[in-house]
Design a protein around this motif. Structure first.
Motif: not given
Ligand SMILES: Nc1ncnc2[nH]cnc12
Ligand SMILES: CSC[C@H]1O[C@H](OP(=O)(O)O)[C@H](O)[C@@H]1O
Length: 333
Positions: A236, A113, A234
């Motif tokens: 971040d 992910a 996402d």
């Molecule tokens: N934004 C993110 N930062 C670090 N690891 C993740 N895994 C999934 N989204 C993440």
């Protein structure tokens, strides 16, 4: 072609078969899937053998299951443990990779992910990662820190043949995917600040994650090729264009909060929810890659096979029960 034969089972009690659902016979298994967040099982219950592999580095994240998937014999290891109990910075990466190598694995499909830090990598996209930037600290990231010295060529850390296989498979599936992508690997377990996220983007990263380092380099050190399949869950810290959480934005606007302009900053709940929704896509992609791995696949020779053999021959500690306190006849106590 470099090769090695897995040791016989139970030598030094090293491999313990927990659930012999099918006669495993400890035949080498050449392909492994490492499951990331949201992927804790690959086979139907009752169709697999479950192996506990002792290693010189301590326990693996979970027992390794071996079964059949997409017509291939596959080993599966969930990197965070079967119940997601291993935090990204605490995963025993060396034990996991050593255990897979000792079973004869030559190719790894790793699932991850990731957050998107570039607008070109929005949530919902699959990525066949091709580069990493390491921002972790203090992780045990080499097998060559004692006895033997080796320097891995890491310019192209992911295996080119397996990456081509993945790109072809995703194309055939009609997937929305990026054939390349640079991941910045952070230490975790916290997510990034907005400033860090901006900085990663400026540094050339497209996606962000907490586990892709040192897994891929450790695999390379033991002569295993890796292809990574990342799913962007996402945006971040909310920098990249994202699927806006309309409700959150609406209520923030209503309350005239500063958050009104910030959409979709990552939370673990958001990651898990998006992974659950995307599970069928991720599994279909893994199956496509499994089917496409060429029968005669051999990874690049990046490390002298003799050095790999030396690492795999490292003694595995055999644990003996500690004798309890005894009261000798005639002793003072
Ligand atoms: N934004 C993110 N930062 C670090 N690891 C993740 N895994 C999934 N989204 C993440
Ligand atoms: C669950 S949010 C953060 C967590 O998700 C990613 O895991 P993985 O790389 O194993 O898919 C990320 O790296 C973090 O460990």
């Amino acid at each position: 072609m470099q090769d090695w034969t897995p040791r016989p089972p139970n030598e030094e009690h090293r491999v313990t078969e927990q659930t012999p659902a099918q006669p495993l016979a400890h035949a080498p298994v050449r392909i492994a899937v490492i499951g990331g967040s949201g992927l804790y099982r690959l086979f139907d219950a009752g169709t697999v053998s479950s192996l506990v592999v002792d290693t010189p580095y301590g326990p693996t994240s979970a027992p390794i299951t071996v079964g059949e998937r997409a017509g291939r014999r596959v080993a599966f290891l969930p990197r965070h443990g079967a119940g997601h109990t291993e935090a990204p910075h605490r995963i025993n990466y060396r034990a996991n990779i050593w255990a897979l190598a000792s079973l004869g694995v030559r190719a790894i499909i790793s699932s991850s992910a990731v957050g998107g830090v570039s607008p070109e990598y929005p949530p919902g996209l699959l990525v066949v990662t091709d580069q990493f930037i390491d921002r972790t600290s203090g992780r045990a990231d080499t097998f060559f820190d004692e006895g033997v010295v080796a320097h891995l060529a890491a310019a192209d850390p992911f295996d080119p043949v397996l990456r081509r296989t993945a790109i072809a498979a995703l194309g055939e599936l009609g997937e929305r995917f990026a054939p390349t992508g640079t991941v910045v690997v952070i230490q975790g377990p916290r997510f990034s600040t907005r400033a860090e996220s901006l900085w990663f983007r400026a540094a050339g990263a497209h996606i962000v994650n907490m586990t892709q380092y040192p897994e891929v380099v450790l695999a390379s050190e033991l002569g295993i090729g890796t292809v990574n399949l990342s799913f962007v869950t996402d945006a971040d810290a909310g920098l990249a264009p994202a699927e806006p959480d309309a409700d959150a934005v609406a209520s923030a606007l209503e309350a005239r909060l500063p958050e009104a302009t910030e959409t979709d900053a990552v939370t673990a709940e958001l990651v898990f929810a998006r992974l659950a929704a995307a599970q069928p896509r991720i599994l279909a992609a893994i199956d496509g890659i499994l089917r496409g791995i060429p029968a005669g696949y051999a990874p690049r020779t990046l490390i002298d096979p003799e050095l790999i053999r030396a690492v795999l021959d490292r003694p595995v500690p055999v644990l003996h029960p500690v004798p309890g306190p005894t009261t000798e006849p005639g002793s003072a106590r």
